[in-house]
Motif scaffolding. Sequence first.
Motif, PDB file in Angstrom:
ATOM      1  N   ALA A   1      59.542  -4.980   6.756  1.00  0.00           N
ATOM      2  CA  ALA A   1      59.572  -3.528   6.568  1.00  0.00           C
ATOM      3  C   ALA A   1      58.419  -2.868   7.326  1.00  0.00           C
ATOM      4  O   ALA A   1      58.593  -1.805   7.930  1.00  0.00           O
ATOM      5  N   LEU A   2      57.255  -3.506   7.321  1.00  0.00           N
ATOM      6  CA  LEU A   2      56.111  -2.931   8.034  1.00  0.00           C
ATOM      7  C   LEU A   2      56.354  -2.896   9.538  1.00  0.00           C
ATOM      8  O   LEU A   2      55.968  -1.929  10.209  1.00  0.00           O
ATOM      9  N   THR A   3      57.007  -3.914  10.077  1.00  0.00           N
ATOM     10  CA  THR A   3      57.286  -3.895  11.518  1.00  0.00           C
ATOM     11  C   THR A   3      58.188  -2.714  11.876  1.00  0.00           C
ATOM     12  O   THR A   3      58.031  -2.128  12.942  1.00  0.00           O
ATOM     13  N   VAL A   4      59.093  -2.351  10.976  1.00  0.00           N
ATOM     14  CA  VAL A   4      59.966  -1.196  11.203  1.00  0.00           C
ATOM     15  C   VAL A   4      59.161   0.099  11.080  1.00  0.00           C
ATOM     16  O   VAL A   4      59.252   0.988  11.936  1.00  0.00           O
ATOM     17  N   VAL A   5      58.368   0.201  10.016  1.00  0.00           N
ATOM     18  CA  VAL A   5      57.577   1.418   9.776  1.00  0.00           C
ATOM     19  C   VAL A   5      56.610   1.659  10.926  1.00  0.00           C
ATOM     20  O   VAL A   5      56.480   2.786  11.419  1.00  0.00           O
ATOM     21  N   ARG A   6      55.944   0.613  11.376  1.00  0.00           N
ATOM     22  CA  ARG A   6      54.947   0.736  12.443  1.00  0.00           C
ATOM     23  C   ARG A   6      55.556   0.721  13.838  1.00  0.00           C
ATOM     24  O   ARG A   6      54.876   0.956  14.823  1.00  0.00           O
ATOM     25  N   LYS A   7      56.836   0.359  13.917  1.00  0.00           N
ATOM     26  CA  LYS A   7      57.513   0.200  15.217  1.00  0.00           C
ATOM     27  C   LYS A   7      56.746  -0.783  16.099  1.00  0.00           C
ATOM     28  O   LYS A   7      56.587  -0.589  17.295  1.00  0.00           O
ATOM     29  N   ASP A   8      56.271  -1.860  15.456  1.00  0.00           N
ATOM     30  CA  ASP A   8      55.462  -2.874  16.135  1.00  0.00           C
ATOM     31  C   ASP A   8      55.855  -4.241  15.582  1.00  0.00           C
ATOM     32  O   ASP A   8      55.519  -4.584  14.448  1.00  0.00           O
ATOM     33  N   PRO A   9      56.572  -5.045  16.373  1.00  0.00           N
ATOM     34  CA  PRO A   9      57.030  -6.346  15.873  1.00  0.00           C
ATOM     35  C   PRO A   9      55.901  -7.344  15.593  1.00  0.00           C
ATOM     36  O   PRO A   9      56.106  -8.329  14.899  1.00  0.00           O
ATOM     37  N   SER A  10      54.692  -7.070  16.095  1.00  0.00           N
ATOM     38  CA  SER A  10      53.585  -7.993  15.833  1.00  0.00           C
ATOM     39  C   SER A  10      52.760  -7.588  14.614  1.00  0.00           C
ATOM     40  O   SER A  10      51.883  -8.337  14.187  1.00  0.00           O
ATOM     41  N   ALA A  11      53.045  -6.427  14.044  1.00  0.00           N
ATOM     42  CA  ALA A  11      52.290  -5.962  12.873  1.00  0.00           C
ATOM     43  C   ALA A  11      52.634  -6.829  11.668  1.00  0.00           C
ATOM     44  O   ALA A  11      53.791  -7.151  11.424  1.00  0.00           O
ATOM     45  N   ARG A  12      51.606  -7.216  10.920  1.00  0.00           N
ATOM     46  CA  ARG A  12      51.807  -8.021   9.716  1.00  0.00           C
ATOM     47  C   ARG A  12      51.082  -7.378   8.553  1.00  0.00           C
ATOM     48  O   ARG A  12      49.911  -7.016   8.646  1.00  0.00           O
ATOM     49  N   PHE A  13      51.803  -7.244   7.451  1.00  0.00           N
ATOM     50  CA  PHE A  13      51.227  -6.772   6.200  1.00  0.00           C
ATOM     51  C   PHE A  13      50.290  -7.830   5.647  1.00  0.00           C
ATOM     52  O   PHE A  13      49.212  -7.533   5.155  1.00  0.00           O
ATOM     53  N   CYS A  14      50.716  -9.108   5.728  1.00  0.00           N
ATOM     54  CA  CYS A  14      49.938 -10.191   5.134  1.00  0.00           C
ATOM     55  C   CYS A  14      50.009 -11.450   5.982  1.00  0.00           C
ATOM     56  O   CYS A  14      50.865 -11.595   6.835  1.00  0.00           O
ATOM     57  N   GLY A  15      49.071 -12.339   5.697  1.00  0.00           N
ATOM     58  CA  GLY A  15      49.035 -13.663   6.287  1.00  0.00           C
ATOM     59  C   GLY A  15      48.745 -14.656   5.173  1.00  0.00           C
ATOM     60  O   GLY A  15      48.654 -14.282   4.000  1.00  0.00           O
ATOM     61  N   PHE A  16      48.588 -15.926   5.519  1.00  0.00           N
ATOM     62  CA  PHE A  16      48.405 -16.979   4.533  1.00  0.00           C
ATOM     63  C   PHE A  16      47.344 -17.966   5.000  1.00  0.00           C
ATOM     64  O   PHE A  16      47.076 -18.080   6.183  1.00  0.00           O
ATOM     65  N   ASP A  17      46.757 -18.672   4.041  1.00  0.00           N
ATOM     66  CA  ASP A  17      45.829 -19.748   4.383  1.00  0.00           C
ATOM     67  C   ASP A  17      46.340 -21.062   3.801  1.00  0.00           C
ATOM     68  O   ASP A  17      47.406 -21.104   3.182  1.00  0.00           O
ATOM     69  N   ASN A  18      45.594 -22.136   4.003  1.00  0.00           N
ATOM     70  CA  ASN A  18      46.008 -23.467   3.529  1.00  0.00           C
ATOM     71  C   ASN A  18      45.837 -23.667   2.033  1.00  0.00           C
ATOM     72  O   ASN A  18      46.279 -24.675   1.496  1.00  0.00           O
ATOM     73  N   GLU A  19      45.180 -22.760   1.370  1.00  0.00           N
ATOM     74  CA  GLU A  19      44.879 -22.926  -0.056  1.00  0.00           C
ATOM     75  C   GLU A  19      45.814 -22.144  -0.974  1.00  0.00           C
ATOM     76  O   GLU A  19      45.539 -22.007  -2.163  1.00  0.00           O
ATOM     77  N   GLY A  20      46.893 -21.616  -0.449  1.00  0.00           N
ATOM     78  CA  GLY A  20      47.842 -20.891  -1.280  1.00  0.00           C
ATOM     79  C   GLY A  20      47.442 -19.461  -1.554  1.00  0.00           C
ATOM     80  O   GLY A  20      47.746 -18.917  -2.613  1.00  0.00           O
ATOM     81  N   HIS A  21      46.760 -18.845  -0.589  1.00  0.00           N
ATOM     82  CA  HIS A  21      46.345 -17.451  -0.724  1.00  0.00           C
ATOM     83  C   HIS A  21      47.113 -16.584   0.262  1.00  0.00           C
ATOM     84  O   HIS A  21      47.447 -17.017   1.364  1.00  0.00           O
ATOM     85  N   CYS A  22      47.333 -15.365  -0.149  1.00  0.00           N
ATOM     86  CA  CYS A  22      47.902 -14.349   0.715  1.00  0.00           C
ATOM     87  C   CYS A  22      46.746 -13.452   1.141  1.00  0.00           C
ATOM     88  O   CYS A  22      45.887 -13.113   0.328  1.00  0.00           O
ATOM     89  N   LEU A  23      46.708 -13.074   2.408  1.00  0.00           N
ATOM     90  CA  LEU A  23      45.604 -12.304   2.967  1.00  0.00           C
ATOM     91  C   LEU A  23      46.103 -10.944   3.428  1.00  0.00           C
ATOM     92  O   LEU A  23      47.137 -10.856   4.103  1.00  0.00           O
ATOM     93  N   ILE A  24      45.377  -9.893   3.066  1.00  0.00           N
ATOM     94  CA  ILE A  24      45.702  -8.544   3.544  1.00  0.00           C
ATOM     95  C   ILE A  24      44.405  -7.848   3.952  1.00  0.00           C
ATOM     96  O   ILE A  24      43.317  -8.277   3.583  1.00  0.00           O
ATOM     97  N   ALA A  25      44.557  -6.762   4.673  1.00  0.00           N
ATOM     98  CA  ALA A  25      43.395  -5.954   5.052  1.00  0.00           C
ATOM     99  C   ALA A  25      42.915  -5.171   3.828  1.00  0.00           C
ATOM    100  O   ALA A  25      43.732  -4.683   3.047  1.00  0.00           O
ATOM    101  N   PRO A  26      41.597  -5.039   3.640  1.00  0.00           N
ATOM    102  CA  PRO A  26      41.085  -4.278   2.495  1.00  0.00           C
ATOM    103  C   PRO A  26      41.614  -2.842   2.433  1.00  0.00           C
ATOM    104  O   PRO A  26      41.894  -2.327   1.348  1.00  0.00           O
ATOM    105  N   GLN A  27      41.791  -2.181   3.578  1.00  0.00           N
ATOM    106  CA  GLN A  27      42.330  -0.824   3.577  1.00  0.00           C
ATOM    107  C   GLN A  27      43.753  -0.808   3.033  1.00  0.00           C
ATOM    108  O   GLN A  27      44.161   0.150   2.370  1.00  0.00           O
TER     109      GLN A  27
END
Length: 179
Positions: free
Chosen positions: A122-148
């Motif tokens: 949904a974010l890629t559509v909203v931002r019109k940017d296929p490389s935009a990511r709302f979240c990412g992941f690490d090896n420890e089972g965490h989801c990562l987002i920007a503080p803003q």
Amino acid sequence: MTGITLTADQIRNAPAPVRQWIEQEVINSLGLNSAGLAPRPPVAAPAQAAHLVACSVDDVAGVLEHIRGTFPAVNVLFEFGRPGITYGQPAVMTFRLMDILHHTRLQQIEQVMTSLEMINQALTVVRKDPSARFCGFDNEGHCLIAPQTQASIATLWQDMMARQQMQQTKPDERIAPAA
């Protein structure tokens, strides 16, 4: 091979190292690490953070509009309105996938992952940017987002609750006063 069954309460009340071990075993058994969803260890700021975008309130509202019909994804989105743990440079905010699973009352981690993928799309559509990511992941089972992004979600939630409160306290204008 021997298997055991644990209740949610047993897992929740287990010591932190036991919960972390269980979480890692679940993630490994689901193949999330080998599926490319967990490319970086948490000890360093993840390289994936460079692809994370800092979402404005308008971005989050746009994402919400795209996923509105999918209740689990909406619940997962608003989970990020809670404070997370911030670390790294550039800073990212972390949330445990197992906590998201628990708070949203979903049954399987796959449901959380599907919801997160919907949010990312949904974010890629909203931002019109296929490389935009709302979240990412690490090896420890965490989801990562920007503080803003976390702050924007919290703001949107507060705005929605304030609007709902105002609507509930307004007198019903549809009923005409008696003459």
